[in-house]
Design a protein around this motif. Structure first.
Motif, short mmCIF file in Angstrom:
data_model
loop_
_atom_site.label_atom_id
_atom_site.label_comp_id
_atom_site.label_asym_id
_atom_site.label_seq_id
_atom_site.Cartn_x
_atom_site.Cartn_y
_atom_site.Cartn_z
N TRP A 1 0.81 -1.22 0.00
CA TRP A 1 0.00 0.00 0.00
C TRP A 1 0.85 1.27 0.00
N ASN A 2 2.14 1.11 -0.14
CA ASN A 2 3.02 2.27 -0.22
C ASN A 2 2.65 3.14 -1.43
N GLY A 3 2.46 4.44 -1.17
CA GLY A 3 2.13 5.36 -2.24
C GLY A 3 0.69 5.32 -2.69
N GLN A 4 -0.17 4.55 -2.01
CA GLN A 4 -1.55 4.40 -2.45
C GLN A 4 -2.56 4.84 -1.40
N ILE A 5 -2.11 5.59 -0.42
CA ILE A 5 -2.99 6.03 0.67
C ILE A 5 -3.21 7.53 0.57
N ILE A 6 -4.47 7.94 0.64
CA ILE A 6 -4.84 9.35 0.67
C ILE A 6 -5.47 9.64 2.02
N SER A 7 -5.07 10.74 2.64
CA SER A 7 -5.57 11.05 3.97
C SER A 7 -5.62 12.55 4.20
N THR A 8 -6.53 12.96 5.06
CA THR A 8 -6.46 14.30 5.61
C THR A 8 -5.27 14.35 6.57
N HIS A 9 -4.55 15.46 6.59
CA HIS A 9 -3.41 15.56 7.49
C HIS A 9 -3.92 15.57 8.94
N PRO A 10 -3.32 14.78 9.82
CA PRO A 10 -3.81 14.69 11.21
C PRO A 10 -3.71 16.00 11.98
N GLY A 11 -2.88 16.93 11.52
CA GLY A 11 -2.78 18.21 12.20
C GLY A 11 -3.74 19.24 11.65
N ASP A 12 -4.54 18.85 10.65
CA ASP A 12 -5.40 19.80 9.96
C ASP A 12 -6.78 19.92 10.59
N ASP A 13 -7.22 18.89 11.27
CA ASP A 13 -8.59 18.88 11.76
C ASP A 13 -8.70 17.93 12.94
N ASP A 14 -9.44 18.35 13.97
CA ASP A 14 -9.55 17.50 15.15
C ASP A 14 -10.28 16.19 14.85
N ALA A 15 -11.15 16.22 13.83
CA ALA A 15 -11.85 14.98 13.45
C ALA A 15 -10.87 13.97 12.88
N THR A 16 -9.80 14.45 12.28
CA THR A 16 -8.78 13.56 11.74
C THR A 16 -7.78 13.15 12.81
N LEU A 17 -7.42 14.08 13.67
CA LEU A 17 -6.47 13.77 14.73
C LEU A 17 -7.01 12.67 15.64
N SER A 18 -8.30 12.68 15.90
CA SER A 18 -8.90 11.68 16.79
C SER A 18 -8.75 10.25 16.24
N PRO A 19 -9.05 10.00 14.94
CA PRO A 19 -8.81 8.66 14.41
C PRO A 19 -7.35 8.24 14.46
N TYR A 20 -6.45 9.17 14.15
CA TYR A 20 -5.04 8.83 14.21
C TYR A 20 -4.64 8.44 15.63
N LYS A 21 -5.16 9.16 16.62
CA LYS A 21 -4.87 8.80 18.00
C LYS A 21 -5.43 7.42 18.33
N THR A 22 -6.63 7.13 17.79
CA THR A 22 -7.23 5.81 18.00
C THR A 22 -6.32 4.73 17.44
N TYR A 23 -5.78 4.96 16.24
CA TYR A 23 -4.85 4.00 15.64
C TYR A 23 -3.60 3.84 16.50
N ALA A 24 -3.07 4.95 17.00
CA ALA A 24 -1.88 4.88 17.84
C ALA A 24 -2.17 4.08 19.11
N ASP A 25 -3.36 4.28 19.69
CA ASP A 25 -3.73 3.53 20.89
C ASP A 25 -3.91 2.05 20.58
N CYS A 26 -4.44 1.76 19.39
CA CYS A 26 -4.70 0.36 19.02
C CYS A 26 -3.43 -0.39 18.65
N TYR A 27 -2.60 0.24 17.80
CA TYR A 27 -1.50 -0.48 17.18
C TYR A 27 -0.13 -0.06 17.69
N GLY A 28 -0.08 1.03 18.46
CA GLY A 28 1.20 1.49 19.00
C GLY A 28 1.87 2.50 18.09
N TRP A 29 2.79 3.26 18.67
CA TRP A 29 3.48 4.30 17.92
C TRP A 29 4.41 3.71 16.85
N SER A 30 4.84 2.48 17.03
CA SER A 30 5.66 1.87 15.99
C SER A 30 4.86 1.76 14.69
#
Length: 215
Positions: free
Chosen positions: A146-175
């Motif tokens: 999936w390298n180069g095939q992902i489109i996303s809102t930047h996590p620093g652009d909107d709190d609605a986006t930052l929240s899912p990214y934080k959820t992913y970090a909590d689920c899968y870890g910062w690695s």
């Protein structure tokens, strides 16, 4: 104590005309035409001049704070995603309480008991990709294919986006976040842009910014 609204639409309309027949709304959103469905519905009440100004909630709330400080408040109504602003403004005593008809039917978690604010919508963000293709789960977004095939809102652009990214970090870890950062992601402004920029074709993924529970 503010009572729930009992006036009918005709009486409310007459009162609005008497108050000046204008309505300015600061609408939280990504693009100017996002509230067109509201504008379209309003065309049947053409003698009320409606102005809807769309921008991110994080910009609207700062504008409102400045206007309050300067005594130049512009909007009559505002709907923002940053719901914590309404609690703050209530504490400052700058909100006019109002309980529309049906207020008693709104779940307690979606309204202020005094009518200072209430929710007009609840949104869910879900992982998206094209039919029959794409990663099996958000966890797999870091797979090499999936390298180069992902489109996303930047996590620093909107709190609605930052929240899912934080959820992913909590689920899968910062690695996992570190691995994702190396996936040559295409970032766009606004939460609706990934879907508009890419209606996924076979072999592409949708937006990582719309997320389900851990999976």
């Amino acid at each position: 104590m503010v009572e729930q609204e009992t006036r009918g639409l005709a009486e409310l309309h007459a009162d609005a005309l008497a108050e000046g027949a204008t309505l300015t709304v600061y609408a939280g959103g990504d693009i100017p035409d996002q509230p067109d469905y509201t504008r379209d519905a309003h065309r049947g009440v053409s003698d009320i001049q409606l102005s809807m100004i769309v921008d991110y909630s994080k910009y609207h709330d700062v504008r409102i704070d400045r206007q309050l400080a300067e005594g130049t408040l512009v909007p009559d109504v505002t709907h923002l995603q940053t719901s914590f602003d309404f609690d703050r403004w209530k504490d400052q005593g700058v909100l006019q309480p109002y309980k529309p008809a049906g207020f008693d039917q709104v779940r307690d978690m979606f309204k202020d008991p005094d009518g200072a604010w209430y929710a007009i919508g609840v949104f869910a963000f879900g992982f998206m990709h094209g039919p029959g293709c794409g990663p099996a789960s958000p966890r797999n977004l870091v797979d090499p294919e999936w390298n180069g095939q992902i489109i996303s809102t930047h996590p620093g652009d909107d709190d609605a986006t930052l929240s899912p990214y934080k959820t992913y970090a909590d689920c899968y870890g910062w690695s996992w976040i570190v691995q994702l950062a190396s996936q040559d992601i295409t970032f766009h402004r606004s939460t609706n842009s990934p879907a508009k920029q890419s209606m996924p074709e076979p072999g592409t993924s949708g937006s990582v910014a719309r997320t389900p529970p851990c999976g």
